[in-house]
Motif scaffolding. Structure first.
Motif, PDB file in Angstrom:
ATOM      1  N   UNK A 131      50.669  25.148  56.908  1.00 25.31           N
ATOM      2  CA  UNK A 131      51.772  24.290  57.066  1.00 25.31           C
ATOM      3  C   UNK A 131      52.584  24.441  55.591  1.00 25.31           C
ATOM      4  N   UNK A 132      52.936  23.421  54.746  1.00 28.42           N
ATOM      5  CA  UNK A 132      53.518  23.603  53.479  1.00 28.42           C
ATOM      6  C   UNK A 132      52.570  23.518  52.440  1.00 28.42           C
ATOM      7  N   UNK A 133      50.898  23.448  52.741  1.00 28.27           N
ATOM      8  CA  UNK A 133      50.194  23.451  51.741  1.00 28.27           C
ATOM      9  C   UNK A 133      49.623  25.028  51.496  1.00 28.27           C
ATOM     10  N   UNK A 134      49.743  25.395  50.307  1.00 22.74           N
ATOM     11  CA  UNK A 134      49.060  26.559  49.810  1.00 22.74           C
ATOM     12  C   UNK A 134      47.815  26.501  49.446  1.00 22.74           C
ATOM     13  N   UNK A 135      46.719  27.024  50.284  1.00 22.12           N
ATOM     14  CA  UNK A 135      45.436  26.778  49.781  1.00 22.12           C
ATOM     15  C   UNK A 135      45.004  27.893  48.756  1.00 22.12           C
ATOM     16  N   UNK A 136      45.369  29.145  49.071  1.00 19.84           N
ATOM     17  CA  UNK A 136      45.186  30.330  48.039  1.00 19.84           C
ATOM     18  C   UNK A 136      46.511  30.684  47.691  1.00 19.84           C
ATOM     19  N   UNK A 137      46.907  31.052  46.735  1.00 21.16           N
ATOM     20  CA  UNK A 137      48.094  31.606  46.051  1.00 21.16           C
ATOM     21  C   UNK A 137      47.962  32.631  45.179  1.00 21.16           C
ATOM     22  N   UNK A 138      48.359  33.848  45.904  1.00 21.66           N
ATOM     23  CA  UNK A 138      48.382  35.210  45.042  1.00 21.66           C
ATOM     24  C   UNK A 138      47.128  35.824  44.554  1.00 21.66           C
ATOM     25  N   UNK A 139      45.936  35.631  45.193  1.00 21.77           N
ATOM     26  CA  UNK A 139      44.722  35.784  44.283  1.00 21.77           C
ATOM     27  C   UNK A 139      44.534  37.229  44.432  1.00 21.77           C
ATOM     28  N   UNK A 140      43.989  37.621  43.379  1.00 22.73           N
ATOM     29  CA  UNK A 140      43.691  39.124  43.239  1.00 22.73           C
ATOM     30  C   UNK A 140      42.218  39.544  42.581  1.00 22.73           C
ATOM     31  N   UNK A 141      41.325  40.069  43.185  1.00 15.67           N
ATOM     32  CA  UNK A 141      40.174  40.290  42.269  1.00 15.67           C
ATOM     33  C   UNK A 141      39.355  41.406  43.068  1.00 15.67           C
ATOM     34  N   UNK A 142      38.358  42.079  42.550  1.00 15.58           N
ATOM     35  CA  UNK A 142      37.775  43.178  43.262  1.00 15.58           C
ATOM     36  C   UNK A 142      36.202  42.935  43.326  1.00 15.58           C
ATOM     37  N   UNK A 143      35.469  43.174  43.868  1.00 14.20           N
ATOM     38  CA  UNK A 143      33.984  43.204  44.322  1.00 14.20           C
ATOM     39  C   UNK A 143      33.505  44.724  44.731  1.00 14.20           C
ATOM     40  N   UNK A 144      32.311  44.960  43.951  1.00 11.23           N
ATOM     41  CA  UNK A 144      31.845  46.288  43.735  1.00 11.23           C
ATOM     42  C   UNK A 144      30.213  46.260  44.486  1.00 11.23           C
ATOM     43  N   UNK A 145      29.854  47.010  44.790  1.00 15.16           N
ATOM     44  CA  UNK A 145      28.342  47.144  44.947  1.00 15.16           C
ATOM     45  C   UNK A 145      27.661  47.199  43.786  1.00 15.16           C
ATOM     46  N   UNK A 146      26.380  46.554  43.766  1.00 17.47           N
ATOM     47  CA  UNK A 146      25.608  46.525  42.532  1.00 17.47           C
ATOM     48  C   UNK A 146      25.811  45.356  41.833  1.00 17.47           C
ATOM     49  N   UNK A 147      26.696  44.522  42.286  1.00 13.95           N
ATOM     50  CA  UNK A 147      27.112  43.242  41.477  1.00 13.95           C
ATOM     51  C   UNK A 147      26.557  42.191  42.556  1.00 13.95           C
ATOM     52  N   UNK A 148      26.005  40.960  42.017  1.00 11.81           N
ATOM     53  CA  UNK A 148      26.163  39.585  42.808  1.00 11.81           C
ATOM     54  C   UNK A 148      27.205  38.950  42.100  1.00 11.81           C
ATOM     55  N   UNK A 149      28.215  39.060  42.912  1.00 15.35           N
ATOM     56  CA  UNK A 149      29.466  38.548  42.375  1.00 15.35           C
ATOM     57  C   UNK A 149      29.870  37.102  42.740  1.00 15.35           C
ATOM     58  N   UNK A 150      29.864  36.240  42.117  1.00 17.77           N
ATOM     59  CA  UNK A 150      29.829  34.962  42.417  1.00 17.77           C
ATOM     60  C   UNK A 150      31.588  34.234  42.312  1.00 17.77           C
ATOM     61  N   UNK A 151      31.918  33.597  43.181  1.00 17.35           N
ATOM     62  CA  UNK A 151      33.266  33.021  43.265  1.00 17.35           C
ATOM     63  C   UNK A 151      33.276  31.434  43.281  1.00 17.35           C
ATOM     64  N   UNK A 152      33.419  30.970  41.852  1.00 17.15           N
ATOM     65  CA  UNK A 152      32.940  29.357  41.725  1.00 17.15           C
ATOM     66  C   UNK A 152      34.662  28.739  41.574  1.00 17.15           C
ATOM     67  N   UNK A 153      34.525  27.418  41.553  1.00 14.32           N
ATOM     68  CA  UNK A 153      35.636  26.432  41.319  1.00 14.32           C
ATOM     69  C   UNK A 153      35.370  25.295  41.963  1.00 14.32           C
ATOM     70  N   UNK A 154      36.077  24.213  41.440  1.00  7.89           N
ATOM     71  CA  UNK A 154      35.851  22.891  41.802  1.00  7.89           C
ATOM     72  C   UNK A 154      36.087  22.681  43.514  1.00  7.89           C
ATOM     73  N   UNK A 155      35.651  21.635  43.943  1.00  2.00           N
ATOM     74  CA  UNK A 155      36.102  21.366  45.492  1.00  2.00           C
ATOM     75  C   UNK A 155      37.645  21.569  45.525  1.00  2.00           C
ATOM     76  N   UNK A 156      38.395  22.325  46.682  1.00  2.00           N
ATOM     77  CA  UNK A 156      39.525  22.193  46.755  1.00  2.00           C
ATOM     78  C   UNK A 156      40.168  23.425  46.132  1.00  2.00           C
TER      79      UNK A 156
END
Length: 245
Positions: free
Chosen positions: A13-38
């Motif tokens: 609706x009018x709520x933007x939960x994810x706003x223009x996010x860009x990142x890359x994940x490659x093999x060989x990594x344990x890539x963490x996506x962290x942040x507060x609730x919401x």
């Protein structure tokens, strides 16, 4: 091979939960996506796996997958786990893996008598250390073992991307360590993206970290780099984060 997320946005609706996010994940990594609730972490992987509508671009090995139906994304090798493991609790560990392995098997072979265990199942059992529990009913497994079984089910499907949503929530310390070691072991030739609140777990096992804040990327880098970031220190790695936000 890489997973490239570019200008990804998710709106409800009018709520933007994810706003223009860009990142890359490659093999060989344990890539963490962290942040507060919401912060938009789970919504981000929902969009990647086709469970939430997104705009922008998500490419796996150069091929656009955003907007592709969920089942087709799964067949392209993108696997996803949830906080509560999605296993067939009335069936044995082997039966669960047999069903998962059926993604790449004909109906005739699924209905026929099995004379041996599929090599992919044998490999998954070895990696997840569930071999001794082959005939145990999945519902009788510990919380951690159910999570490992779900990972094993993705491995037998030849998943190239493993996205895990808070995999160690509710686990014992021994299970947390075993899970971290498992993720490190499977990351060699796979893309592993972990959404997590547990900062101690992240510090111990992450090789690269992307930090989200209110639907956007705050910063990213190695554990040492993100811990040195003042915004991360004040918002995520302080007393509140340590208390289990």
């Amino acid at each position: 091979m890489s997973l490239d997320i570019s200008n990804l946005s998710v709106k409800f609706g009018s709520f933007t939960a994810v706003d223009g996010v860009s990142f890359q994940v490659d093999p060989g990594q344990v890539h963490f996506l962290i942040g507060a609730n919401g912060a938009g972490k789970t919504t981000c992987i929902d969009a990647i796996s086709g469970l939430a509508p997104g705009e922008g671009s998500v490419k796996l090995d150069g091929k656009e997958i955003l907007g592709t139906p969920v089942h087709r994304i799964a067949r392209m090798g993108v696997g996803r786990t949830f906080q509560t493991a999605s296993v067939f609790e009335e069936l044995s560990v082997l039966q669960n893996l047999d069903i998962a392995c059926g993604l790449h098997r004909s109906l005739r072979s699924l209905l026929g008598i099995r004379h041996s265990i599929d090599p992919r199942i044998e490999h998954a059992l070895e990696v997840t250390k569930l071999g001794d529990l082959l005939n145990v009913q999945a519902g009788a497994l510990s919380h951690g073992q159910k999570q490992w079984l779900e990972i094993a089910m993705l491995l037998v499907q030849d998943a190239r991307v493993l996205m895990l949503d808070e995999p160690v929530a509710g686990m014992s310390e021994e299970e947390r360590v075993a899970t971290g070691e498992l993720l490190s072991a499977v990351s060699g030739n796979r893309i592993v993206l972990v959404v997590e609140h547990d900062m101690d777990f992240m510090r111990r096992f992450a090789t690269f970290v992307t930090v989200m804040n209110r639907g956007t990327i705050l910063t990213e880098g190695t554990v040492d780099e993100i811990q040195a970031h003042k915004g991360v220190q004040s918002i995520y790695l302080g007393t509140a984060a340590g208390a289990g936000e």
